[in-house]
Design a protein around this motif. Sequence first.
Motif, PDB file in Angstrom:
ATOM      1  N   VAL A 235      48.591  53.965  35.672  1.00 15.75           N
ATOM      2  CA  VAL A 235      48.692  52.976  34.600  1.00 15.75           C
ATOM      3  C   VAL A 235      50.101  52.394  34.617  1.00 15.75           C
ATOM      4  CG1 VAL A 235      48.511  52.538  32.133  1.00 15.75           C
ATOM      5  CG2 VAL A 235      46.985  54.199  33.223  1.00 15.75           C
TER       6      VAL A 235
ATOM      7  N   GLU B  51      45.018  45.196  37.361  1.00 17.04           N
ATOM      8  CA  GLU B  51      43.829  44.770  36.629  1.00 17.04           C
ATOM      9  C   GLU B  51      43.844  45.429  35.259  1.00 17.04           C
ATOM     10  OE1 GLU B  51      40.333  45.990  38.676  1.00 17.04           O
ATOM     11  OE2 GLU B  51      40.999  48.061  38.932  1.00 17.04           O
TER      12      GLU B  51
ATOM     13  N   LEU C 279      41.815  47.202  32.154  1.00 20.55           N
ATOM     14  CA  LEU C 279      40.597  47.973  31.935  1.00 20.55           C
ATOM     15  C   LEU C 279      39.788  47.402  30.769  1.00 20.55           C
ATOM     16  CD1 LEU C 279      41.828  51.637  32.513  1.00 20.55           C
ATOM     17  CD2 LEU C 279      40.917  49.981  34.162  1.00 20.55           C
ATOM     18  N   ALA C 280      38.638  48.004  30.522  1.00 16.20           N
ATOM     19  CA  ALA C 280      37.686  47.482  29.542  1.00 16.20           C
ATOM     20  C   ALA C 280      38.224  47.481  28.118  1.00 16.20           C
ATOM     21  CB  ALA C 280      36.383  48.285  29.609  1.00 16.20           C
ATOM     22  N   ASP C 281      39.282  48.282  27.838  1.00 18.48           N
ATOM     23  CA  ASP C 281      39.844  48.289  26.477  1.00 18.48           C
ATOM     24  C   ASP C 281      40.693  47.058  26.199  1.00 18.48           C
ATOM     25  OD1 ASP C 281      42.269  48.746  27.793  1.00 18.48           O
ATOM     26  OD2 ASP C 281      42.352  50.863  27.270  1.00 18.48           O
TER      27      ASP C 281
ATOM     28  N   THR D 218      44.899  48.443  28.754  1.00 16.50           N
ATOM     29  CA  THR D 218      45.433  49.304  29.806  1.00 16.50           C
ATOM     30  C   THR D 218      45.464  48.584  31.151  1.00 16.50           C
ATOM     31  OG1 THR D 218      44.505  51.214  28.649  1.00 16.50           O
ATOM     32  CG2 THR D 218      45.198  51.539  30.943  1.00 16.50           C
TER      33      THR D 218
ATOM     34  N   VAL E  26      46.302  48.783  35.157  1.00 19.36           N
ATOM     35  CA  VAL E  26      46.411  49.736  36.256  1.00 19.36           C
ATOM     36  C   VAL E  26      46.625  48.991  37.567  1.00 19.36           C
ATOM     37  CG1 VAL E  26      44.919  51.418  35.093  1.00 19.36           C
ATOM     38  CG2 VAL E  26      43.910  49.761  36.687  1.00 19.36           C
TER      39      VAL E  26
ATOM     40  N   THR F 149      45.632  47.976  41.262  1.00 16.19           N
ATOM     41  CA  THR F 149      44.298  47.791  41.831  1.00 16.19           C
ATOM     42  C   THR F 149      43.995  48.792  42.942  1.00 16.19           C
ATOM     43  OG1 THR F 149      45.170  46.109  43.341  1.00 16.19           O
ATOM     44  CG2 THR F 149      44.209  45.343  41.263  1.00 16.19           C
TER      45      THR F 149
END
Length: 278
Positions: free
Chosen positions: A74, A222, A224-226, A229, A231, A233
């Motif tokens: 992250v 990229e 994340l879904a939240d 966050t 991270v 790739t």
Amino acid sequence: MVQLKTPEQIVKMREAGLVVAAIHAATREAAVPGATTRDLDMVARKVIADAGAKSNFLGYGGFPATICTSVNEVVVHGIPDEKTVLKDGDVISIDAGAIVEGWHGDAAYTAFVGSGHAPELLELSRVTEESMWAGIAAMKLGNRLVDISKAVEQYIRRQPRPSTGKYGIIEDYGGHGIGSEMHMDPHLLNYVSRKRGKGIKLVPGVCLAIEPMVSLGTAQTEVLADDWTVVTTDGTWSSHWEHSVALTEAGPIVLTSPDCGRAKLAEYGVTTAPDPLG
């Protein structure tokens, strides 16, 4: 328009910066194996409350915590929670901020949880931190914004390549102006872009958050879904360092460093301005 701060406003930013420094000290001590990232957030909340300050992260764009806790791959904007338990060998970057009477401080650091870290991880953090200081040292009267970007990038590019093959200077995130808001113009890249030109001239009253983010691989990220966050790739681990800096007639002041950055900047031949708090 870039907001220029008065000496009186810089005093308030220094007060906010010292709260951030206290958050760093407290969370660094608490970042041990077995602690959750939520535990670290609660430590930060107590420091802010005890100082009579306010959080500039909590509620910012809907962010649900007081600090960002970014573990391993992250890069930034990790959300503290009870599920993320720190383990021996983890690397965590903690980004924290505070507000004092409407004026902001913002800074980040990378810490090592427990022991047994690979040498390349230790070197990654060192390179990232030193590139930040190289950028701060370039924050001189008469320089341009691009001189800071150039100093950060050149420091990183001059270092021996890691065993993974390269250092990835994160491209999608960078430094920023800071003052009556946490994120303000100008945006500060950690590399030189011909498309961006030279940027603003550095004059007294300019305040910037200088924050390189570097991975052991890709420069690409990229979310994340939240929706927070960030991270890498390719899953490589990263480091994040940041300080808020004010430029004055007498030189820079690292607002979020306990000694105003005096010791580190002396290594670069730079004399800091006196601490505005005396």
